[in-house]
Design a protein around this motif. Structure first.
Motif, PDB file in Angstrom:
ATOM      1  N   ILE A   1      -1.105  26.749 -15.250  1.00  0.00           N
ATOM      2  CA  ILE A   1      -1.778  26.752 -16.553  1.00  0.00           C
ATOM      3  C   ILE A   1      -2.332  25.359 -16.852  1.00  0.00           C
ATOM      4  O   ILE A   1      -3.467  25.210 -17.322  1.00  0.00           O
ATOM      5  N   TYR A   2      -1.541  24.341 -16.589  1.00  0.00           N
ATOM      6  CA  TYR A   2      -1.999  22.968 -16.824  1.00  0.00           C
ATOM      7  C   TYR A   2      -3.206  22.639 -15.940  1.00  0.00           C
ATOM      8  O   TYR A   2      -4.180  22.022 -16.403  1.00  0.00           O
ATOM      9  N   ARG A   3      -3.142  23.026 -14.689  1.00  0.00           N
ATOM     10  CA  ARG A   3      -4.269  22.753 -13.787  1.00  0.00           C
ATOM     11  C   ARG A   3      -5.539  23.449 -14.266  1.00  0.00           C
ATOM     12  O   ARG A   3      -6.632  22.853 -14.256  1.00  0.00           O
ATOM     13  N   ALA A   4      -5.394  24.704 -14.670  1.00  0.00           N
ATOM     14  CA  ALA A   4      -6.565  25.467 -15.113  1.00  0.00           C
ATOM     15  C   ALA A   4      -7.166  24.866 -16.384  1.00  0.00           C
ATOM     16  O   ALA A   4      -8.388  24.752 -16.520  1.00  0.00           O
ATOM     17  N   GLN A   5      -6.303  24.462 -17.326  1.00  0.00           N
ATOM     18  CA  GLN A   5      -6.803  23.888 -18.572  1.00  0.00           C
ATOM     19  C   GLN A   5      -7.444  22.532 -18.310  1.00  0.00           C
ATOM     20  O   GLN A   5      -8.468  22.189 -18.913  1.00  0.00           O
ATOM     21  N   ALA A   6      -6.862  21.738 -17.419  1.00  0.00           N
ATOM     22  CA  ALA A   6      -7.457  20.446 -17.080  1.00  0.00           C
ATOM     23  C   ALA A   6      -8.835  20.636 -16.456  1.00  0.00           C
ATOM     24  O   ALA A   6      -9.787  19.910 -16.779  1.00  0.00           O
ATOM     25  N   ALA A   7      -8.962  21.611 -15.584  1.00  0.00           N
ATOM     26  CA  ALA A   7     -10.255  21.864 -14.950  1.00  0.00           C
ATOM     27  C   ALA A   7     -11.285  22.314 -15.982  1.00  0.00           C
ATOM     28  O   ALA A   7     -12.442  21.881 -15.958  1.00  0.00           O
ATOM     29  N   ALA A   8     -10.870  23.160 -16.915  1.00  0.00           N
ATOM     30  CA  ALA A   8     -11.782  23.663 -17.940  1.00  0.00           C
ATOM     31  C   ALA A   8     -12.279  22.551 -18.853  1.00  0.00           C
ATOM     32  O   ALA A   8     -13.421  22.579 -19.334  1.00  0.00           O
ATOM     33  N   GLY A   9     -11.434  21.547 -19.104  1.00  0.00           N
ATOM     34  CA  GLY A   9     -11.794  20.464 -20.011  1.00  0.00           C
ATOM     35  C   GLY A   9     -12.245  19.198 -19.332  1.00  0.00           C
ATOM     36  O   GLY A   9     -12.403  18.173 -19.985  1.00  0.00           O
ATOM     37  N   ARG A  10     -12.428  19.265 -18.004  1.00  0.00           N
ATOM     38  CA  ARG A  10     -12.753  18.057 -17.224  1.00  0.00           C
ATOM     39  C   ARG A  10     -11.714  16.966 -17.482  1.00  0.00           C
ATOM     40  O   ARG A  10     -12.033  15.798 -17.632  1.00  0.00           O
TER      41      ARG A  10
END
Length: 299
Positions: free
Chosen positions: A200-209
């Motif tokens: 979840i953290y990885r996905a959110q980081a990718a979504a927010g650059r």
């Protein structure tokens, strides 16, 4: 006996490392209700004429509570930033959302958005184990690792927290802070839960650059990222310190605590870890390296 001790540590995981020789503060209103230590500031106001340093904001749970001082020391050593820490033990993502004041362990002035407006950070570090238990009422009684409801809610809260940080930055006219999501170490009882939370953290980081700091990797066995271990092979720094390395191994957890990295006993009085602890040093080094990258201009 080991499993029994670990199970007890799971139940009491919201307690914090402390110096047992120091008298505890009066107990909070609710039984076992976590509280926060006073925010740790890493530096005073610079002399007149000195360029202003960037500000790093460190938010999170009891792992942030125990690591805050070592992390601040590591970040400020580079001379480019100061750190404002506001961790609260037992918390989770929703505790730092602006719209959870009634059922939150974090007071309004220390919500993520409020601190972005007051501190104006360049980087915000988010350290959350994924708590969801009696100490985290804003999770609406969803059990930790409680199937799809837990992960769906957790992902929604990660997105909402990112959006609130961005909105607060717009409110005060500063660039949107770079968020560093701290990936968690192995869960002794539910390895797949931490794997999915980190996803979840990885996905959110990718979504927010944004960025991820795999601090959990630094406290995992080599080649076994999600396998819990109390002791790990010493690194070069630990081998140079006999008190850190015995028989080629260093302790990253106490015998009676599978979660925290502080080698001092845990108490209900939250405070930064008072003793040198190799797990904390490893964990903070991994976070600080990514924070250093986050302080640089975006490509």
């Amino acid at each position: 006996m080991v499993l029994a001790a670990l199970a007890l540590a799971w139940v009491t995981g919201c307690s914090d490392p402390s110096d047992a020789s120091i008298a505890a503060a009066p107990p909070p209103a609710g039984p076992g209700t976590p509280t926060a230590a006073r925010p740790v500031e890493s530096a005073s106001v610079p002399p007149t004429g000195t360029p202003a340093k960037s500000r790093v904001l460190y938010l999170g749970d009891s792992l942030a509570m125990e690591t805050q001082r070592v992390l601040a020391d590591r970040i400020t050593a580079a001379g480019r930033a100061t750190v404002h820490s506001a961790p609260y033990s037992g918390t989770t993502l929703c505790d730092y959302l602006a719209d959870t004041s009634r059922d939150s362990l974090v007071p309004p002035q220390d919500k993520a958005a409020a601190l972005v407006r007051s501190q104006r950070p360049k980087v915000v570090v988010l350290q959350f184990w994924g708590n969801s238990w009696a100490y985290t009422p804003c999770m609406d009684s969803i059990p930790q690792g409680g199937g799809s409801r837990y992960y769906t809610r957790y992902a929604a809260d990660a997105k909402a927290l990112t959006e609130q940080i961005a909105a607060a930055a717009r409110d005060v006219g500063i660039p949107r802070p770079r968020i560093v999501w701290v990936l968690q170490g192995p869960d002794a009882f539910s390895p797949d839960r931490v794997r999915r939370v980190n996803g979840i953290y990885r996905a959110q980081a990718a979504a927010g650059r944004d960025l991820v700091a795999d601090a959990g990797l630094s406290v995992s066995p080599a080649g076994a990222r999600y396998t819990w271990a109390q002791r790990l092979a010493c690194n070069a720094d630990e081998r140079a310190r006999p008190q850190d390395c015995r028989g080629g191994l260093t302790s990253v957890h106490r015998d009676d605590d599978h979660l925290h990295f502080c080698l001092a006993p845990t108490t209900k009085t939250p405070r930064p870890c008072p003793v040198r602890s190799p797990g904390i040093v490893r964990y903070c080094e991994a976070i600080a390296t990514v924070v250093d990258a986050g302080l640089r201009p975006r490509a």
